[in-house]
Scaffold this active site. Sequence first.
Site, PDB file in Angstrom:
ATOM      1  N   ARG A  73       8.448 -25.343  -0.863  1.00 43.24           N
ATOM      2  CA  ARG A  73       9.045 -25.907  -2.079  1.00 43.24           C
ATOM      3  C   ARG A  73       8.131 -26.938  -2.729  1.00 43.24           C
ATOM      4  NH1 ARG A  73      14.046 -28.479  -0.102  1.00 43.24           N
ATOM      5  NH2 ARG A  73      12.767 -28.569   1.748  1.00 43.24           N
TER       6      ARG A  73
ATOM      7  N   ASN B 277      16.200 -24.544  -0.985  1.00 40.26           N
ATOM      8  CA  ASN B 277      16.429 -23.729   0.197  1.00 40.26           C
ATOM      9  C   ASN B 277      17.830 -23.134   0.122  1.00 40.26           C
ATOM     10  OD1 ASN B 277      13.975 -24.148   1.458  1.00 40.26           O
ATOM     11  ND2 ASN B 277      14.715 -25.822   2.731  1.00 40.26           N
TER      12      ASN B 277
END
Length: 90
Positions: A20, A38
Site C-alpha cells: 500500500r 487492505n
Amino acid sequence: MTNRTIKAWVSGSVQGVNYRDYVRRHAERWGITGHALNLDDGRVEVVACGEATAIAELIDRLWEGSPASDVTDVTVEEATLAAPADFTVG
C-alpha cells in the site's frame, strides 16, 4: 488533459509487504488521489483518480508491487467517484 478514475483489486502476497505504501508513493508522484486499503480476503483495493496517462502508469505499477510483494492478479474497472483530496492508505 483527460481525467480517469479506476477501482482495482490486487491479489497475491500484497498485505504486510509495504504494498500500500508503494502504491501511495507512486500515486503521489503522479498527482493521483484515492486510496489503497487492505481487504479481509487478502486483496488490496485501490481507488485512483487522476490524469489518464498517470493512471495507466499506476496500473502498471500495481502489477509490479513492492519488492516483498508477489502480485498474481490485478482487476481494474472504470469508476465514477468524486475525486478525494489526497491519497490515503488504510
